[in-house]
Design a protein around this motif. Structure first.
Motif, PDB file in Angstrom:
ATOM      1  N   TYR A 101      69.485  27.080 -30.686  1.00  0.00           N
ATOM      2  CA  TYR A 101      70.188  27.072 -29.392  1.00  0.00           C
ATOM      3  C   TYR A 101      69.349  27.748 -28.319  1.00  0.00           C
ATOM      4  O   TYR A 101      69.223  27.233 -27.187  1.00  0.00           O
ATOM      5  CB  TYR A 101      71.541  27.778 -29.530  1.00  0.00           C
ATOM      6  CG  TYR A 101      72.144  28.194 -28.222  1.00  0.00           C
ATOM      7  CD1 TYR A 101      72.654  27.243 -27.340  1.00  0.00           C
ATOM      8  CD2 TYR A 101      72.187  29.539 -27.847  1.00  0.00           C
ATOM      9  CE1 TYR A 101      73.195  27.628 -26.120  1.00  0.00           C
ATOM     10  CE2 TYR A 101      72.721  29.926 -26.642  1.00  0.00           C
ATOM     11  CZ  TYR A 101      73.230  28.974 -25.776  1.00  0.00           C
ATOM     12  OH  TYR A 101      73.766  29.349 -24.580  1.00  0.00           O
ATOM     13  N   TYR A 117      76.908  27.570 -33.354  1.00  0.00           N
ATOM     14  CA  TYR A 117      76.068  26.586 -32.682  1.00  0.00           C
ATOM     15  C   TYR A 117      75.879  25.390 -33.591  1.00  0.00           C
ATOM     16  O   TYR A 117      75.899  25.509 -34.818  1.00  0.00           O
ATOM     17  CB  TYR A 117      74.707  27.192 -32.318  1.00  0.00           C
ATOM     18  CG  TYR A 117      74.811  28.514 -31.602  1.00  0.00           C
ATOM     19  CD1 TYR A 117      74.999  28.576 -30.234  1.00  0.00           C
ATOM     20  CD2 TYR A 117      74.731  29.711 -32.326  1.00  0.00           C
ATOM     21  CE1 TYR A 117      75.111  29.808 -29.587  1.00  0.00           C
ATOM     22  CE2 TYR A 117      74.830  30.930 -31.686  1.00  0.00           C
ATOM     23  CZ  TYR A 117      75.026  30.979 -30.317  1.00  0.00           C
ATOM     24  OH  TYR A 117      75.147  32.178 -29.688  1.00  0.00           O
ATOM     25  N   ASP A 118      75.655  24.233 -32.981  1.00  0.00           N
ATOM     26  CA  ASP A 118      75.442  23.000 -33.748  1.00  0.00           C
ATOM     27  C   ASP A 118      74.422  22.157 -33.009  1.00  0.00           C
ATOM     28  O   ASP A 118      74.723  21.576 -31.958  1.00  0.00           O
ATOM     29  CB  ASP A 118      76.754  22.233 -33.901  1.00  0.00           C
ATOM     30  CG  ASP A 118      76.592  20.969 -34.752  1.00  0.00           C
ATOM     31  OD1 ASP A 118      75.522  20.801 -35.371  1.00  0.00           O
ATOM     32  OD2 ASP A 118      77.535  20.161 -34.775  1.00  0.00           O
ATOM     33  N   ASP A 125      66.554  25.632 -27.156  1.00  0.00           N
ATOM     34  CA  ASP A 125      67.039  24.527 -26.323  1.00  0.00           C
ATOM     35  C   ASP A 125      67.378  25.030 -24.915  1.00  0.00           C
ATOM     36  O   ASP A 125      67.164  24.327 -23.930  1.00  0.00           O
ATOM     37  CB  ASP A 125      68.275  23.903 -26.967  1.00  0.00           C
ATOM     38  CG  ASP A 125      68.747  22.671 -26.221  1.00  0.00           C
ATOM     39  OD1 ASP A 125      68.055  21.636 -26.294  1.00  0.00           O
ATOM     40  OD2 ASP A 125      69.816  22.739 -25.558  1.00  0.00           O
ATOM     41  N   GLU A 133      73.979  22.966 -29.452  1.00  0.00           N
ATOM     42  CA  GLU A 133      75.228  22.981 -28.694  1.00  0.00           C
ATOM     43  C   GLU A 133      76.051  24.208 -29.062  1.00  0.00           C
ATOM     44  O   GLU A 133      75.970  24.723 -30.187  1.00  0.00           O
ATOM     45  CB  GLU A 133      76.032  21.716 -28.975  1.00  0.00           C
ATOM     46  CG  GLU A 133      75.351  20.430 -28.513  1.00  0.00           C
ATOM     47  CD  GLU A 133      75.210  20.380 -26.997  1.00  0.00           C
ATOM     48  OE1 GLU A 133      76.149  20.806 -26.313  1.00  0.00           O
ATOM     49  OE2 GLU A 133      74.147  19.932 -26.517  1.00  0.00           O
ATOM     50  N   VAL A 134      76.858  24.662 -28.113  1.00  0.00           N
ATOM     51  CA  VAL A 134      77.686  25.839 -28.325  1.00  0.00           C
ATOM     52  C   VAL A 134      79.066  25.416 -28.828  1.00  0.00           C
ATOM     53  O   VAL A 134      79.705  24.539 -28.254  1.00  0.00           O
ATOM     54  CB  VAL A 134      77.844  26.643 -27.016  1.00  0.00           C
ATOM     55  CG1 VAL A 134      78.729  27.862 -27.242  1.00  0.00           C
ATOM     56  CG2 VAL A 134      76.483  27.060 -26.491  1.00  0.00           C
TER      57      VAL A 134
END
Length: 804
Positions: free
Chosen positions: A418, A519-520, A421, A523-524
């Motif tokens: 994350y 997170y994935d 990113d 993405e949060v």
């Protein structure tokens, strides 16, 4: 401020003359109040070198000298107008190591201070030039001890090339605007009073004085009554929290705020709060962050800036507005960073006691797993709920360390994905500045452990609005942490008072999104925001006002040639005072606006805590005393606001306590006597117990009656007339515990409902009671006791004469 409105354009055709007041209207001073000129005079005169740290005495003596000069002039000439030389003739030269021959030097120093601090008001200058271009006669009428020659020099210094048709200084004519100066102006200039305008900031001299002579006034106040009250409170707190430093010279921060207020359109109370209170603080903090990034940068360094969510949301939006897309918004909270950084069980064990109560789902959300032994532990607890302390104590026997570390490694990988990113070129960075509201840097420290575990050598630098500086003694390597409002700005004792009440600031600054869970793929994943839609909307409106101030402040500062943030220490002190005024001395409008806010603890629970609770404060004072009430832990989260709900004086006493200025020998309790109390058992049998009466520094009386469960007491009879035949009963409370000392110290104070109290042989009207004889009693029912000891406390303000 726009003076020529649409309706006034037509009327302007018949105006014969426009006159302007000079100080605080056409010219503004870059200081908090006009006597800032005297503080700067002290510095420029050289007295600050020969007699350091006595600017307050100098300013007060300068003010007193002017008062004496005006009284003497009134006695001699029948008028109070004086010149600057007359004022300094009453100054105590010897006190400051001067002789009377130094009078002219002091005069020149004060005039130099005026030169340095005065700025032309761009709004007034535009009005002036518009009237000049329209062929109107324009000029100045000023109540001042500066003669017209000096006044002309000052005006042209602030606005080179300025010309006028007339200039009147009251000291040249021996009369002010409230007396005959306007009449003299009208007669000498031959203008039609009814076709003339005068613009000024003084309601008495400029408005009433002009109107009395038929001139149409235009009022230009320095600040609204509400803003002026806030500014006065800020000055009081500045002098309380930052003693020993100049309290009037702020590099024009207050002048900037007054100009921003004058130019602001009417908006909602929340927007106004953001613009006039929070906006100036966050704009100064933005300048601090920019300076911090410059300090970190250097040859061979690549610096990135990240604002920590959720509390850093407003700061990030302001940075974007002022600097563009040169930063990242990083949604990293304490519990996620702690879990990701775990290399032993210890960080989790230190974290768990911070949460008052746990259930199994909350534990699973934080740790990402619910082992069978942990689930069984919750299942055996009443209602499936345990305290954080109990869970921390039991956890080493309930979970395998290896299992926890495997989960931490997975979360750590997702966290770093994350971050990479969110920050382009992250792996090429040498330094990462983390901006946040702050306090102890728990996220920064956890990220350091994450980076170390993954072999990432990026240095971390905290840039915090408020820092608890003793928390950063163990920073690793070349990492650093700096607070805008540090312990060099206000004392650690006062700092903790601010942090105790900082939940209000957090709710005003935070994002509308829920707190991060995981997170994935960069993405949060967030939890649901537990706040109501109305609270989210209120915070958004406050933030809109703060952003509006930040967006406009730069242009206004340039118009006024102000550099309000060039001295970080000055900006930090005044930001601390501005923030402290809101948190510690809120006015009634702010309490009404913000009182319904709730605070989410953001530690993995959905619990919401109230900001305000007036009854809590009243009960704490009754049971434990004022100083103990000032140390109460939350909730309520806004303790100072809860004191303010009780009364403004209670709020100020709380601020004094937080600044370590509340002397115990004045405000604490002292023995006042004794009284016999009747203790009645359920079977009607009674015993008499002698209990102490104490008197507080506020003149209230306290009676505390301990009872044990073994005594089986059903009713207490307190003979109020024996020591206060008439008074105000503020409340009756009860504290319970296993032993008497624990009960007396307990913050768990329960107020006894007023309707359950019986005033036997006494008259009662609300809180007020009165007895005509000494036979009256206050009857207090004793509830069934679950603990061994209960202490009943009664708080009274006696009225009239009472026997001791």
């Amino acid at each position: 401020m726009t003076i020529a409105t649409t309706g006034a354009v037509r009327r302007a055709q018949i105006v014969s003359a426009w006159s302007f007041d000079v100080f605080d209207t056409f010219l503004l001073r870059a200081c908090t109040t006009p006597d800032g000129v005297f503080e700067r005079t002290y510095e420029l005169s050289g007295i600050s070198r020969t007699c350091p740290n006595i600017s307050v005495s100098f300013v007060q003596h300068r003010i007193q000298a002017e008062g004496r000069a005006r009284r003497a002039a009134k006695d001699r000439r029948g008028a109070v107008e004086v010149r600057i030389e007359e004022i300094y003739s009453f100054f105590p030269f010897n006190l400051f190591g001067l002789a009377r021959r130094d009078l002219s030097d002091l005069v020149e120093s004060e005039f130099a201070a005026e030169f340095e601090l005065c700025r032309v008001n761009p709004d007034m200058l535009r009005q002036y030039q518009d009237m000049k271009r329209a062929g109107r006669r324009v000029g100045f009428i000023s109540d001042t001890y500066w003669d017209s020659h000096r006044l002309a020099r000052l005006l042209r210094a602030c606005s080179p090339g300025l010309v006028w048709d007339f200039l009147y200084a009251s000291c040249d004519h021996g009369s002010g605007k409230s007396e005959t100066l306007f009449a003299k102006y009208l007669a000498e200039q031959g203008v039609d009073a009814h076709a003339s305008f005068h613009i000024g900031d003084n309601e008495h001299a400029d408005v009433r004085g002009a109107r009395r002579h038929g001139i149409r006034p235009r009022y230009y106040p320095q600040a609204s009554r509400e803003l002026a009250s806030k500014l006065q409170g800020e000055t009081s707190l500045f002098e309380l929290l930052c003693p020993g430093v100049p309290s009037r010279l702020d590099n024009g921060m207050r002048t900037l705020r007054r100009m921003m207020a004058a130019r602001s359109a009417e908006k909602s109370p929340a927007f106004h709060l953001g613009a006039m209170v929070l906006g100036p603080v966050m704009t100064a903090f933005d300048a601090f962050i920019a300076e911090r990034c410059e300090q970190v940068a250097g040859p061979g360094r690549r610096v990135a800036l990240g604002f920590l969510g959720r509390d850093g949301f407003l700061s990030h939006r302001i940075w974007q507005d002022l600097h563009g897309a040169t930063s990242a918004y990083l949604e990293i909270n304490r519990r996620v960073s702690l879990m990701a950084s775990a290399d032993t069980l210890q960080p989790l064990l230190e974290f768990l006691p911070k949460i008052a109560k746990f259930d199994a789902p909350t534990f699973r959300d934080i740790v990402k797993v619910l082992p069978p032994k942990v689930a069984a532990f919750f299942a055996k607890s009443p209602d499936g709920i345990v305290t954080g302390e109990a869970l921390a104590e039991a956890l080493p026997e309930l979970i395998e360390t290896s299992e926890l570390l495997a989960l931490a490694a997975i979360l750590r990988a997702r966290l770093l994905a994350y971050v990479r990113d969110a920050i382009p070129g992250f792996d090429d960075c040498t330094d990462l500045v983390l901006a946040d509201l702050g306090y102890s840097g728990s996220v920064q420290k956890a990220l350091r452990r994450v980076f170390d575990l993954e072999g990432i050598t990026i240095r971390l630098h905290g840039a915090y609005l408020i820092s608890l500086d003793d928390s950063f003694h163990d920073l690793a390597g070349e990492d650093s942490a700096t607070g805008f409002i540090s312990d060099l700005v206000i004392t650690p004792h006062a700092k903790r008072m601010l942090v105790r009440n900082v939940a209000l600031l957090e709710q005003a600054c935070c994002s509308a999104d829920g707190s991060v869970l995981d997170y994935d793929g960069g993405e949060v994943l967030r939890e649901i925001n537990p706040h109501t839609a109305s609270q989210i909307a209120l915070a958004a409106e406050i933030q809109a006002g703060a952003r509006a101030f930040a967006a406009g402040a730069g242009d206004v500062a340039r118009d006024l040639s102000l550099q309000p943030y060039d001295a970080p220490d000055v900006a930090a002190r005044w930001s601390a005072a501005t923030l402290a005024r809101l948190l510690l001395l809120p006015d009634e409008d702010e309490l009404a606006l913000l009182g319904d806010l709730k605070h989410d603890v953001n530690l993995g629970t959905q619990a919401l805590a109230p900001m305000l609770d007036r009854d809590f404060v009243r009960n704490q004072i009754t049971a434990r005393g004022l100083s103990a009430a000032c140390t109460s832990a939350g909730p309520p989260m806004w303790l100072a606001g809860s004191f303010a709900l009780t009364s403004p004086s209670h709020a100020y006493l709380y601020a004094l306590f937080g600044a370590n200025r509340l002397p115990a020998d004045v405000f604490e309790e002292s023995p006042y006597g004794t009284v016999q109390v009747g203790l009645f058992r359920a079977d009607g049998e009674a015993v008499l117990e002698q209990v102490a009466i104490h008197r507080t520094g506020l003149g209230e009386l306290r009676v505390r009656i301990p009872v044990s469960r073994a005594m089986g007491i059903a009713m207490l009879a307190l003979p109020l007339p024996k020591f206060a035949a008439q008074g105000l009963l503020h409340g009756v409370t009860v504290q319970s515990a296993g032993e008497i000392r624990e009960a007396a110290a307990s913050q768990d104070v329960i107020g006894i409902a007023a309707e359950s109290l019986v005033f036997a042989r006494m008259q009662r009207n609300g809180e007020h009671y009165r007895s005509e004889s000494e036979d009256g009693c206050l009857l207090i029912p004793v509830a069934s006791m679950a603990r061994e000891i209960a202490i009943y406390s009664v708080a009274i303000t006696p009225l009239g004469s009472s026997p001791k």
